[in-house]
Motif scaffolding. Structure first.
Motif, PDB file in Angstrom:
ATOM      1  N   THR A 164       0.837  -1.205   0.000  1.00 58.37           N
ATOM      2  CA  THR A 164       0.000   0.000   0.000  1.00 58.37           C
ATOM      3  C   THR A 164       0.870   1.253   0.000  1.00 58.37           C
ATOM      4  N   ALA A 165       1.906   1.264   0.826  1.00 64.72           N
ATOM      5  CA  ALA A 165       2.805   2.423   0.902  1.00 64.72           C
ATOM      6  C   ALA A 165       3.509   2.642  -0.438  1.00 64.72           C
ATOM      7  N   ARG A 166       3.915   1.549  -1.086  1.00 65.60           N
ATOM      8  CA  ARG A 166       4.577   1.690  -2.394  1.00 65.60           C
ATOM      9  C   ARG A 166       3.606   2.229  -3.446  1.00 65.60           C
ATOM     10  N   ALA A 167       2.352   1.787  -3.355  1.00 63.69           N
ATOM     11  CA  ALA A 167       1.361   2.272  -4.321  1.00 63.69           C
ATOM     12  C   ALA A 167       1.052   3.749  -4.088  1.00 63.69           C
ATOM     13  N   GLU A 168       1.000   4.168  -2.829  1.00 59.36           N
ATOM     14  CA  GLU A 168       0.712   5.564  -2.504  1.00 59.36           C
ATOM     15  C   GLU A 168       1.902   6.476  -2.781  1.00 59.36           C
ATOM     16  N   ASN A 169       3.110   5.941  -2.709  1.00 58.05           N
ATOM     17  CA  ASN A 169       4.324   6.729  -2.911  1.00 58.05           C
ATOM     18  C   ASN A 169       5.186   6.072  -3.990  1.00 58.05           C
ATOM     19  N   PRO A 170       4.816   6.225  -5.247  1.00 60.30           N
ATOM     20  CA  PRO A 170       5.571   5.556  -6.310  1.00 60.30           C
ATOM     21  C   PRO A 170       7.006   6.092  -6.400  1.00 60.30           C
ATOM     22  N   GLU A 171       7.853   5.250  -6.918  1.00 61.88           N
ATOM     23  CA  GLU A 171       9.266   5.599  -7.093  1.00 61.88           C
ATOM     24  C   GLU A 171       9.371   6.649  -8.194  1.00 61.88           C
ATOM     25  N   THR A 172       9.921   7.817  -7.857  1.00 64.93           N
ATOM     26  CA  THR A 172      10.093   8.879  -8.843  1.00 64.93           C
ATOM     27  C   THR A 172      11.581   9.168  -8.996  1.00 64.93           C
ATOM     28  N   GLU A 173      11.894   9.891 -10.044  1.00 64.45           N
ATOM     29  CA  GLU A 173      13.295  10.248 -10.274  1.00 64.45           C
ATOM     30  C   GLU A 173      13.818  11.120  -9.129  1.00 64.45           C
ATOM     31  N   ALA A 174      12.966  12.023  -8.638  1.00 61.99           N
ATOM     32  CA  ALA A 174      13.370  12.895  -7.524  1.00 61.99           C
ATOM     33  C   ALA A 174      13.696  12.062  -6.283  1.00 61.99           C
ATOM     34  N   ARG A 175      12.891  11.035  -6.044  1.00 61.61           N
ATOM     35  CA  ARG A 175      13.148  10.161  -4.887  1.00 61.61           C
ATOM     36  C   ARG A 175      14.470   9.422  -5.033  1.00 61.61           C
ATOM     37  N   VAL A 176      14.728   8.926  -6.225  1.00 66.64           N
ATOM     38  CA  VAL A 176      15.985   8.215  -6.478  1.00 66.64           C
ATOM     39  C   VAL A 176      17.164   9.151  -6.230  1.00 66.64           C
ATOM     40  N   VAL A 177      17.042  10.387  -6.721  1.00 66.20           N
ATOM     41  CA  VAL A 177      18.105  11.375  -6.534  1.00 66.20           C
ATOM     42  C   VAL A 177      18.274  11.682  -5.045  1.00 66.20           C
ATOM     43  N   GLN A 178      17.155  11.884  -4.339  1.00 65.29           N
ATOM     44  CA  GLN A 178      17.236  12.183  -2.901  1.00 65.29           C
ATOM     45  C   GLN A 178      17.866  11.022  -2.136  1.00 65.29           C
ATOM     46  N   ARG A 179      17.506   9.794  -2.502  1.00 60.14           N
ATOM     47  CA  ARG A 179      18.084   8.627  -1.846  1.00 60.14           C
ATOM     48  C   ARG A 179      19.592   8.551  -2.099  1.00 60.14           C
ATOM     49  N   ALA A 180      19.998   8.864  -3.324  1.00 58.71           N
ATOM     50  CA  ALA A 180      21.424   8.860  -3.659  1.00 58.71           C
ATOM     51  C   ALA A 180      22.155   9.957  -2.877  1.00 58.71           C
TER      52      ALA A 180
END
Length: 189
Positions: free
Chosen positions: A89-105
């Motif tokens: 459910t959390a993954r569906a509500e918060n899909p993986e975006t490019e901004a998230r990938v960048v922030q994680r990096a």
């Protein structure tokens, strides 16, 4: 004993064991070990300790333990399924975006830098309290000396500006000769 289906006193067990060739002193330790493992039951009746064991008692204890483990396993499986659903459910509500990938990096990079700096900081710890005390005492003196040199540089800059009549020339001269950039050069605070 399972053979007699009657409770025994320790004294009677020791006598029976001696008749079968078991060392008299070992009986008490063996019986206590069996009591600790719940294979033999004991009750104090009056002044005597009575020991007994039912043939199905060990089986019943193992079955009860198995049932408890099965119940615990089921509870863990239910909890795991619930957690998997919450994650989905959390993954569906918060899909993986490019901004998230960048922030994680960026976060990973910052954590790596932090760990590196912590390691470097730890390398500076000598454990020498006297040395740290001296450094703390001398820090204000070093700050004053650095600010005095900064005053001297600014006075020299003023003198050179008067001689060359060009601020740009003065800045270029100091940058070339002494690698001083007056855009960032300032007093130590």
């Amino acid at each position: 004993s399972h053979d007699s289906a009657e409770p025994w006193l320790l004294k009677d067990m020791e006598k029976a064991a001696a008749k079968k060739g078991v060392v008299f002193q070992a009986v008490k330790d063996v019986v206590q070990s069996l009591v600790d493992d719940s294979l033999v039951s004991v009750d104090k009746i009056g002044t005597s300790n009575w020991f007994w064991s039912f043939p199905g008692a060990a089986d019943a204890a193992l079955k009860a333990r198995l049932a408890a483990i099965d119940a615990e396993t089921h509870a863990v499986e239910v909890e795991t399924k619930d957690m998997d659903e919450r994650i989905a459910t959390a993954r569906a509500e918060n899909p993986e975006t490019e901004a998230r990938v960048v922030q994680r990096a960026l976060l990973a990079s910052a954590e790596e830098l932090h760990a590196s700096l912590k390691k470097e900081e730890h390398s500076f710890f000598s454990g020498d309290d006297a040395m740290m005390s001296v450094m703390r005492q001398n820090t204000p003196v070093a700050t004053l000396a650095a600010n005095r040199w900064t005053d001297d540089v600014f006075m020299l800059k003023s003198w050179v500006e008067k001689k060359t009549a060009s601020r740009a020339e003065t800045h270029a001269f100091f940058k070339q000769q002494a690698e001083i950039n007056f855009d960032t050069f300032d007093y130590v605070e």
